[in-house]
Write a protein that holds these residues in place. Sequence first.
Motif, PDB file in Angstrom:
ATOM      1  N   SER A   1     -49.714 -10.606  86.626  1.00 21.18           N
ATOM      2  CA  SER A   1     -50.782 -11.486  86.151  1.00 21.18           C
ATOM      3  C   SER A   1     -51.265 -11.038  84.781  1.00 21.18           C
ATOM      4  CB  SER A   1     -51.965 -11.475  87.131  1.00 21.18           C
ATOM      5  OG  SER A   1     -51.578 -11.946  88.401  1.00 21.18           O
ATOM      6  N   GLY A   2     -51.729 -12.005  84.008  1.00 20.20           N
ATOM      7  CA  GLY A   2     -52.298 -11.704  82.715  1.00 20.20           C
ATOM      8  C   GLY A   2     -53.764 -11.322  82.846  1.00 20.20           C
ATOM      9  N   ALA A   3     -54.424 -11.149  81.716  1.00 17.43           N
ATOM     10  CA  ALA A   3     -55.833 -10.751  81.720  1.00 17.43           C
ATOM     11  C   ALA A   3     -56.723 -11.799  82.379  1.00 17.43           C
ATOM     12  CB  ALA A   3     -56.302 -10.496  80.285  1.00 17.43           C
ATOM     13  N   ASP A   4     -56.255 -13.063  82.384  1.00 17.71           N
ATOM     14  CA  ASP A   4     -57.036 -14.145  82.992  1.00 17.71           C
ATOM     15  C   ASP A   4     -56.806 -14.268  84.492  1.00 17.71           C
ATOM     16  OD1 ASP A   4     -54.447 -15.062  82.958  1.00 17.71           O
ATOM     17  OD2 ASP A   4     -54.874 -16.913  81.856  1.00 17.71           O
ATOM     18  N   GLY A   5     -55.970 -13.380  85.048  1.00 20.04           N
ATOM     19  CA  GLY A   5     -55.686 -13.427  86.478  1.00 20.04           C
ATOM     20  C   GLY A   5     -54.592 -14.393  86.853  1.00 20.04           C
ATOM     21  N   GLN A   6     -54.088 -15.160  85.910  1.00 17.04           N
ATOM     22  CA  GLN A   6     -53.019 -16.129  86.157  1.00 17.04           C
ATOM     23  C   GLN A   6     -51.671 -15.455  85.950  1.00 17.04           C
ATOM     24  OE1 GLN A   6     -53.416 -19.766  86.450  1.00 17.04           O
ATOM     25  NE2 GLN A   6     -55.627 -19.843  86.281  1.00 17.04           N
ATOM     26  N   LYS A   7     -50.638 -15.969  86.647  1.00 12.38           N
ATOM     27  CA  LYS A   7     -49.313 -15.394  86.450  1.00 12.38           C
ATOM     28  C   LYS A   7     -48.846 -15.633  85.018  1.00 12.38           C
ATOM     29  CE  LYS A   7     -46.269 -19.270  87.556  1.00 12.38           C
ATOM     30  NZ  LYS A   7     -45.026 -19.694  88.206  1.00 12.38           N
ATOM     31  N   LEU A   8     -48.013 -14.738  84.519  1.00 13.47           N
ATOM     32  CA  LEU A   8     -47.460 -14.909  83.177  1.00 13.47           C
ATOM     33  C   LEU A   8     -46.642 -16.188  83.130  1.00 13.47           C
ATOM     34  CD1 LEU A   8     -46.276 -11.276  82.321  1.00 13.47           C
ATOM     35  CD2 LEU A   8     -48.508 -12.349  81.919  1.00 13.47           C
ATOM     36  N   ALA A   9     -46.735 -16.908  82.019  1.00 12.82           N
ATOM     37  CA  ALA A   9     -46.015 -18.174  81.888  1.00 12.82           C
ATOM     38  C   ALA A   9     -45.792 -18.496  80.422  1.00 12.82           C
ATOM     39  CB  ALA A   9     -46.790 -19.315  82.556  1.00 12.82           C
TER      40      ALA A   9
ATOM     41  N   GLY B   1     -38.513  -9.760 101.603  1.00 10.41           N
ATOM     42  CA  GLY B   1     -39.632  -9.271 100.813  1.00 10.41           C
ATOM     43  C   GLY B   1     -40.914  -9.616 101.534  1.00 10.41           C
ATOM     44  N   ALA B   2     -41.783 -10.361 100.862  1.00  9.80           N
ATOM     45  CA  ALA B   2     -43.038 -10.785 101.491  1.00  9.80           C
ATOM     46  C   ALA B   2     -43.601 -11.979 100.747  1.00  9.80           C
ATOM     47  CB  ALA B   2     -44.060  -9.646 101.503  1.00  9.80           C
ATOM     48  N   GLY B   3     -44.220 -12.879 101.498  1.00  7.75           N
ATOM     49  CA  GLY B   3     -44.874 -14.024 100.899  1.00  7.75           C
ATOM     50  C   GLY B   3     -46.260 -13.662 100.394  1.00  7.75           C
ATOM     51  N   PRO B   4     -46.958 -14.631  99.780  1.00  7.03           N
ATOM     52  CA  PRO B   4     -48.294 -14.367  99.240  1.00  7.03           C
ATOM     53  C   PRO B   4     -49.292 -13.858 100.272  1.00  7.03           C
ATOM     54  CG  PRO B   4     -47.430 -16.435  98.387  1.00  7.03           C
ATOM     55  CD  PRO B   4     -46.484 -15.983  99.451  1.00  7.03           C
ATOM     56  N   ALA B   5     -49.100 -14.244 101.526  1.00  4.64           N
ATOM     57  CA  ALA B   5     -49.998 -13.791 102.589  1.00  4.64           C
ATOM     58  C   ALA B   5     -49.358 -12.704 103.447  1.00  4.64           C
ATOM     59  CB  ALA B   5     -50.425 -14.965 103.463  1.00  4.64           C
ATOM     60  N   GLY B   6     -48.305 -12.067 102.909  1.00 12.11           N
ATOM     61  CA  GLY B   6     -47.653 -10.981 103.625  1.00 12.11           C
ATOM     62  C   GLY B   6     -46.581 -11.426 104.601  1.00 12.11           C
ATOM     63  N   GLU B   7     -46.193 -12.702 104.567  1.00 14.01           N
ATOM     64  CA  GLU B   7     -45.176 -13.204 105.480  1.00 14.01           C
ATOM     65  C   GLU B   7     -43.844 -12.483 105.256  1.00 14.01           C
ATOM     66  OE1 GLU B   7     -47.534 -16.888 103.946  1.00 14.01           O
ATOM     67  OE2 GLU B   7     -46.789 -14.975 103.160  1.00 14.01           O
ATOM     68  N   THR B   8     -43.237 -12.031 106.329  1.00  9.42           N
ATOM     69  CA  THR B   8     -41.957 -11.336 106.215  1.00  9.42           C
ATOM     70  C   THR B   8     -41.173 -11.516 107.507  1.00  9.42           C
ATOM     71  OG1 THR B   8     -40.925  -9.245 105.517  1.00  9.42           O
ATOM     72  CG2 THR B   8     -42.737  -9.102 107.090  1.00  9.42           C
TER      73      THR B   8
ATOM     74  N   GLN C   1     -42.939 -14.680  94.150  1.00  7.28           N
ATOM     75  CA  GLN C   1     -43.706 -15.244  95.261  1.00  7.28           C
ATOM     76  C   GLN C   1     -44.212 -16.648  94.977  1.00  7.28           C
ATOM     77  OE1 GLN C   1     -46.794 -12.391  96.116  1.00  7.28           O
ATOM     78  NE2 GLN C   1     -45.520 -11.266  97.572  1.00  7.28           N
ATOM     79  N   ASP C   2     -44.234 -17.065  93.710  1.00  3.89           N
ATOM     80  CA  ASP C   2     -44.662 -18.428  93.405  1.00  3.89           C
ATOM     81  C   ASP C   2     -43.713 -19.467  93.978  1.00  3.89           C
ATOM     82  OD1 ASP C   2     -42.835 -17.329  91.547  1.00  3.89           O
ATOM     83  OD2 ASP C   2     -43.341 -18.843  90.041  1.00  3.89           O
TER      84      ASP C   2
ATOM     85  N   HIS D   1     -40.720 -11.449  95.407  1.00  2.39           N
ATOM     86  CA  HIS D   1     -41.412 -10.277  94.892  1.00  2.39           C
ATOM     87  C   HIS D   1     -42.773 -10.650  94.306  1.00  2.39           C
ATOM     88  CE1 HIS D   1     -40.585 -11.469  90.730  1.00  2.39           C
ATOM     89  NE2 HIS D   1     -39.328 -11.679  91.062  1.00  2.39           N
ATOM     90  N   ARG D   2     -43.600  -9.639  94.121  1.00  2.00           N
ATOM     91  CA  ARG D   2     -44.911  -9.836  93.527  1.00  2.00           C
ATOM     92  C   ARG D   2     -44.798 -10.366  92.099  1.00  2.00           C
ATOM     93  NH1 ARG D   2     -47.297  -4.095  93.575  1.00  2.00           N
ATOM     94  NH2 ARG D   2     -49.051  -5.138  92.538  1.00  2.00           N
ATOM     95  N   LEU D   3     -45.901 -10.918  91.605  1.00  2.47           N
ATOM     96  CA  LEU D   3     -45.944 -11.466  90.257  1.00  2.47           C
ATOM     97  C   LEU D   3     -46.843 -10.611  89.376  1.00  2.47           C
ATOM     98  CD1 LEU D   3     -46.416 -15.243  91.150  1.00  2.47           C
ATOM     99  CD2 LEU D   3     -44.258 -14.051  90.662  1.00  2.47           C
TER     100      LEU D   3
END
Length: 287
Positions: free
Chosen positions: A248-256, A167-174, A218-219, A244-246
Amino acid sequence: MPPVFRFAPSPTGLLHLGHALSAAAVWRAAETAGGRVLLRIEDIDPVRAKPEFAAAIEEDLAWLGFGWKGPVRRQSDHFADHAGAIDRLKARGLIYPCRLSRADIAAAVAGAQAHGRVVPRDPDGAPRLPLDRAVESDPDGPPAHRLDMNRALGAIGREPLGWTEQGAGPAGETGRVTARPDDWGDVVLARKDTPTSYHLAVVVDDAIQGVTHVVRGQDLFYATSIHRLLQRLLGLPEPRYRHHRLISGADGQKLAKTRGSPSLRSLREAGWTRQDVMRAIEPFLAT
């Protein structure tokens, strides 16, 4: 043998759209590869893990149309496997007992910053141990067990350590990614209240279950460095990874769960269908 994938949620709350995304990514990758999916319940937290949440996981997966092969593996039923791995590392002098509490670590960080010293942080932003002048406030209490990172790195020799990222890391690592476990410092491998930790349990259970492909968010991309180090130290096979990508909620944070992200159950009760869920997560399945 066909590839083996797994979906491994923690029963510490109800599943939300982020979990639906992870599940869909796992089952889609397995279908593409002609593999099968196992279900594992990662219930090592003795306080937050609840049987009712484990039951809800199976209910939600069934509603989404995801089935799995074989019995469900519950990590809490297999602490002996994890303890055996701890014993092997202990026999090699690669782990040590640590009685530092969160308050002890916070005090050491505050002291360092008061003197203008920079406190090293791990990829999750937590203080990286060992910390200068950290003092155990309860030296007779139950210890956690930490990996001695310097000794561990010395024990694996000079052969490059990395993993194949599909897949890819947060900075596009693959592609072939170089592992950097030293970024994490002396991580906990066995907690004070549980004879294992996430890092140890996940690599031991993946090996026991014959998992060949790990698909997750990706987290957890940077944590793969720790997992690859433990696999090398314990002589365990190296799976292929896809992060895979995550969402995000309205606050920009990942869902949790801890931030009260809407659960799949609440969405279902509000009238959402399986098709609604799949439409919501489809844009994030591209990677």
